[in-house]
Design a protein around this motif. Sequence first.
Motif, PDB file in Angstrom:
ATOM      1  N   ILE A 316       0.837  -1.203   0.000  1.00  0.00           N
ATOM      2  CA  ILE A 316       0.000   0.000   0.000  1.00  0.00           C
ATOM      3  C   ILE A 316       0.868   1.247   0.000  1.00  0.00           C
ATOM      4  N   THR A 317       1.861   1.283   0.897  1.00  0.00           N
ATOM      5  CA  THR A 317       2.734   2.465   0.960  1.00  0.00           C
ATOM      6  C   THR A 317       3.531   2.623  -0.329  1.00  0.00           C
ATOM      7  N   ALA A 318       3.905   1.504  -0.949  1.00  0.00           N
ATOM      8  CA  ALA A 318       4.647   1.581  -2.211  1.00  0.00           C
ATOM      9  C   ALA A 318       3.790   2.227  -3.296  1.00  0.00           C
ATOM     10  N   ALA A 319       2.512   1.865  -3.334  1.00  0.00           N
ATOM     11  CA  ALA A 319       1.614   2.451  -4.335  1.00  0.00           C
ATOM     12  C   ALA A 319       1.449   3.951  -4.113  1.00  0.00           C
ATOM     13  N   VAL A 320       1.278   4.357  -2.862  1.00  0.00           N
ATOM     14  CA  VAL A 320       1.104   5.782  -2.558  1.00  0.00           C
ATOM     15  C   VAL A 320       2.396   6.546  -2.841  1.00  0.00           C
ATOM     16  N   ASN A 321       3.536   5.939  -2.522  1.00  0.00           N
ATOM     17  CA  ASN A 321       4.822   6.596  -2.799  1.00  0.00           C
ATOM     18  C   ASN A 321       5.021   6.822  -4.297  1.00  0.00           C
ATOM     19  N   LYS A 322       4.541   5.884  -5.109  1.00  0.00           N
ATOM     20  CA  LYS A 322       4.615   6.071  -6.563  1.00  0.00           C
ATOM     21  C   LYS A 322       3.834   7.314  -6.977  1.00  0.00           C
ATOM     22  N   MET A 323       2.670   7.491  -6.374  1.00  0.00           N
ATOM     23  CA  MET A 323       1.848   8.665  -6.701  1.00  0.00           C
ATOM     24  C   MET A 323       2.614   9.955  -6.418  1.00  0.00           C
ATOM     25  N   VAL A 324       3.298   9.991  -5.279  1.00  0.00           N
ATOM     26  CA  VAL A 324       4.028  11.196  -4.888  1.00  0.00           C
ATOM     27  C   VAL A 324       5.188  11.448  -5.844  1.00  0.00           C
ATOM     28  N   VAL A 325       5.928  10.401  -6.163  1.00  0.00           N
ATOM     29  CA  VAL A 325       7.082  10.550  -7.063  1.00  0.00           C
ATOM     30  C   VAL A 325       6.630  11.034  -8.434  1.00  0.00           C
ATOM     31  N   MET A 326       5.552  10.447  -8.951  1.00  0.00           N
ATOM     32  CA  MET A 326       5.056  10.857 -10.268  1.00  0.00           C
ATOM     33  C   MET A 326       4.574  12.301 -10.252  1.00  0.00           C
ATOM     34  N   THR A 327       3.960  12.723  -9.148  1.00  0.00           N
ATOM     35  CA  THR A 327       3.504  14.103  -9.026  1.00  0.00           C
ATOM     36  C   THR A 327       4.691  15.055  -9.047  1.00  0.00           C
ATOM     37  N   GLU A 328       5.761  14.693  -8.352  1.00  0.00           N
ATOM     38  CA  GLU A 328       6.949  15.540  -8.326  1.00  0.00           C
ATOM     39  C   GLU A 328       7.563  15.655  -9.712  1.00  0.00           C
ATOM     40  N   VAL A 329       7.638  14.552 -10.420  1.00  0.00           N
ATOM     41  CA  VAL A 329       8.234  14.567 -11.759  1.00  0.00           C
ATOM     42  C   VAL A 329       7.449  15.479 -12.690  1.00  0.00           C
ATOM     43  N   VAL A 330       6.121  15.379 -12.653  1.00  0.00           N
ATOM     44  CA  VAL A 330       5.314  16.177 -13.572  1.00  0.00           C
ATOM     45  C   VAL A 330       5.374  17.661 -13.223  1.00  0.00           C
ATOM     46  N   ILE A 331       5.529  18.002 -11.943  1.00  0.00           N
ATOM     47  CA  ILE A 331       5.655  19.411 -11.547  1.00  0.00           C
ATOM     48  C   ILE A 331       6.992  19.978 -11.987  1.00  0.00           C
ATOM     49  N   LEU A 332       8.067  19.216 -11.773  1.00  0.00           N
ATOM     50  CA  LEU A 332       9.394  19.704 -12.145  1.00  0.00           C
ATOM     51  C   LEU A 332       9.530  19.866 -13.654  1.00  0.00           C
ATOM     52  N   LYS A 333       8.854  19.017 -14.425  1.00  0.00           N
ATOM     53  CA  LYS A 333       8.918  19.131 -15.883  1.00  0.00           C
ATOM     54  C   LYS A 333       8.245  20.404 -16.382  1.00  0.00           C
ATOM     55  N   GLN A 334       7.242  20.880 -15.649  1.00  0.00           N
ATOM     56  CA  GLN A 334       6.460  22.039 -16.106  1.00  0.00           C
ATOM     57  C   GLN A 334       6.574  23.217 -15.148  1.00  0.00           C
ATOM     58  N   ASN A 335       7.724  23.320 -14.451  1.00  0.00           N
ATOM     59  CA  ASN A 335       7.837  24.305 -13.381  1.00  0.00           C
ATOM     60  C   ASN A 335       7.847  25.755 -13.853  1.00  0.00           C
ATOM     61  N   SER A 336       7.925  25.979 -15.154  1.00  0.00           N
ATOM     62  CA  SER A 336       7.898  27.357 -15.657  1.00  0.00           C
ATOM     63  C   SER A 336       6.533  27.735 -16.229  1.00  0.00           C
ATOM     64  N   LEU A 337       5.573  26.819 -16.158  1.00  0.00           N
ATOM     65  CA  LEU A 337       4.228  27.069 -16.676  1.00  0.00           C
ATOM     66  C   LEU A 337       3.276  27.266 -15.505  1.00  0.00           C
ATOM     67  N   ALA A 338       2.830  28.506 -15.327  1.00  0.00           N
ATOM     68  CA  ALA A 338       2.002  28.825 -14.160  1.00  0.00           C
ATOM     69  C   ALA A 338       0.745  27.966 -14.110  1.00  0.00           C
ATOM     70  N   GLY A 339       0.084  27.760 -15.255  1.00  0.00           N
ATOM     71  CA  GLY A 339      -1.150  26.977 -15.272  1.00  0.00           C
ATOM     72  C   GLY A 339      -0.944  25.548 -14.816  1.00  0.00           C
ATOM     73  N   ALA A 340       0.104  24.900 -15.319  1.00  0.00           N
ATOM     74  CA  ALA A 340       0.377  23.511 -14.953  1.00  0.00           C
ATOM     75  C   ALA A 340       0.796  23.396 -13.493  1.00  0.00           C
ATOM     76  N   VAL A 341       1.628  24.326 -13.024  1.00  0.00           N
ATOM     77  CA  VAL A 341       2.095  24.267 -11.638  1.00  0.00           C
ATOM     78  C   VAL A 341       0.934  24.472 -10.670  1.00  0.00           C
ATOM     79  N   ALA A 342       0.055  25.443 -10.967  1.00  0.00           N
ATOM     80  CA  ALA A 342      -1.101  25.677 -10.105  1.00  0.00           C
ATOM     81  C   ALA A 342      -2.008  24.449 -10.075  1.00  0.00           C
ATOM     82  N   PHE A 343      -2.207  23.830 -11.237  1.00  0.00           N
ATOM     83  CA  PHE A 343      -3.044  22.632 -11.346  1.00  0.00           C
ATOM     84  C   PHE A 343      -2.515  21.498 -10.466  1.00  0.00           C
ATOM     85  N   TRP A 344      -1.224  21.198 -10.590  1.00  0.00           N
ATOM     86  CA  TRP A 344      -0.664  20.073  -9.845  1.00  0.00           C
ATOM     87  C   TRP A 344      -0.435  20.410  -8.379  1.00  0.00           C
TER      88      TRP A 344
END
Length: 705
Positions: A316-344
Amino acid sequence: MEGNEEWQRLADMIQNWNNNRLDLFEISPPCKNLLFHGVMRFYLEDGAGGNVATKCLRISSGTTTAEVVETLSEKFRPDMKMLNTPYYLYEIHPNHERQLDLSDRPLVVQLNWKTHNREGRFVLKKMKDNITQNNSPEKKEKGGIIQNFKRTLSRKEKKKEKKIVDVFNHLATVVEPTMKKENGQISASVVLEKPSTNKDTVSHLETTECPESSRKGGIIKPIVCKQSQQDYGTWNGRAQAKTEQLALPVGIKFRENSEDAFLSAVMNYTNSSTVHFKLTPAYVLYMAGRYVLHRHHSHNQDTAHSHLPLEHTHRITAAVNKMVVMTEVVILKQNSLAGAVAFWMANASELLNFLKQDRDLSPITLQAQENLEILVEKAFKCLIQCLLTDLTRHMPAFLIDPEVQSPSATEMEGVLNTLTGAMSLLRRCRVNAAFTIQLFSQLFHSISAWLLNRLLSTSPLGEACSLGLRSHYWGATLRQRLSLVEDWAEKQGLELAADCHLSRIVQATMLLTMNKYSMEDVQNIQNTCFKLNSLQLRVLMTSYLYATNEPRIHPGLIDRVVTAAESSADEVVRSEGRDIQLEEGPDLRLPFLLPEEGYSCDTVRGIPQGFRDFLEPICRKGLCTLISHPHAGGSWNIFFNRANSSFIQDTNSPQHTEPEVRKIILRKPLNSGMGISIVAAKGAGQENLGIYIKSIVKGGPAEIG
């Protein structure tokens, strides 16, 4: 050690089996004695007519063929036991069949099919002579079970079979918790048949004592359903209504081996601009977390959520940790786009709240929560930077000289439009209101610091010198332009944030325009400019640019004002651990605070619009399945520790009482203020605005009194 290895080997076999089975037919993990349970489907073939009936029994790995045949004989046809011709149980495969020995254990036999990569069915038949001795199609009975083994179900039959599976699911949920032990193991037989005299589709619920042989690892709660019956609607609806009272408005299901692909589809292929309900990813991830929890808990019916086996907690914790890691990756990829950063950022904070509040997930996802807190703060800082980059481009509008360029109502549009766009973005993404206040506090501080630093600059090439900013003329000009920002903030409900974080530049403009020529003005200056430190006050007054015929500032007045600031404003700065500096730093020195309330799940009811549209393409790929809960209450905080707490008043808490009234007498100096800053606001539970004291001026009448 050998026992642990045997348990793990068996657990892996069971998990492998369950990965490709409906929930009804999943096998429970083995106990320490290597005993496990599961629901099995058995077929009865009527050799005379070629008809086939089925029944499902929940049995243990210790249940023998003899015990199964005896139970099936009672449930399929009560008079079977009276016949002279005995019945036997066969396992039938596409190219092979075998009669089970009476000592065989059917559940173990079925589990071994996965090991040998075989599929099959268990069929109850009469003596062997009623079964063709060879497997040639020509000698098979018409309509027999072997001939139809590979027959594809029609759409109508699939729908009918799914309905039966739903009935079994609800039976297992509703009936099993009511079983009690009296005089040995009790077995419940639920017979679904359409009565001839009653519209209710449930004829009776019968409980009988198991045979002596089944008390030790024997048959447990056989569930009997007549497949020929088509009308299950009434019972099914009642069972659903009972089991779905404690359920999310909608559920989700996915196979364990497709978990990564499912999460990737939710996180990596989401276009924030096309999602209708902007918090959909957070809700989907929360549903996924609940499903993973349920998937592993359902295999341990006797285990409380808080005492899940360690290996299940890790999954269970492994599944939730995956969610967090994926969220971080998608934020860092779009960190210069205000719309995407606010969304995530909004989705990350909403997911964090789900994990914190869920009574089952909260204690086992502490590390994920900590990582999410860090991630939300990172996203907040990225969003601030995006908005400041846009705002800074329009800041020079404050310094347009009205005498050089004709004043225009549109000169401040760039600044105001940037602020409006930021507010629109945050509201569209459903960013928590507490984040909105913190974000605009930073933007207001940046406006104040940018202008104040130009006003205080001692560089000969700076605007202060080239434009002559330290003057009555520019003080009035900047004050008028700042009032446009204050008016905008008031309309947005941000007047408190603007009043607080624009205060230094506002007080500087007031100093430039107020009377400061005689010693009698000292107290008024102190009361008005209490946010400016001693260095700032000295520069603004000693390098003040006088207009024609404007009186000079008395040097003694400057000394008095600066000395007072050293013992008031300077002390406040030092108490905050900062040095006394002429210019203001760009960052707002306030801690980042995660909201404790104001999350959407407290107000959203049912399935948000566009929610199913978001998941439809993911479902079409076969990565997940939506599970409807039409009888659920519609609340998304049903599993929260504080669910519905906002609607429940503590009976032990004191009732509303009138506040104590205290009279305070203040001695107001002539031509001076009371030394307090007031603001209009609504208190908790109030409908009308009230007047509140926001701050007290150090050394003023209010503090002295």
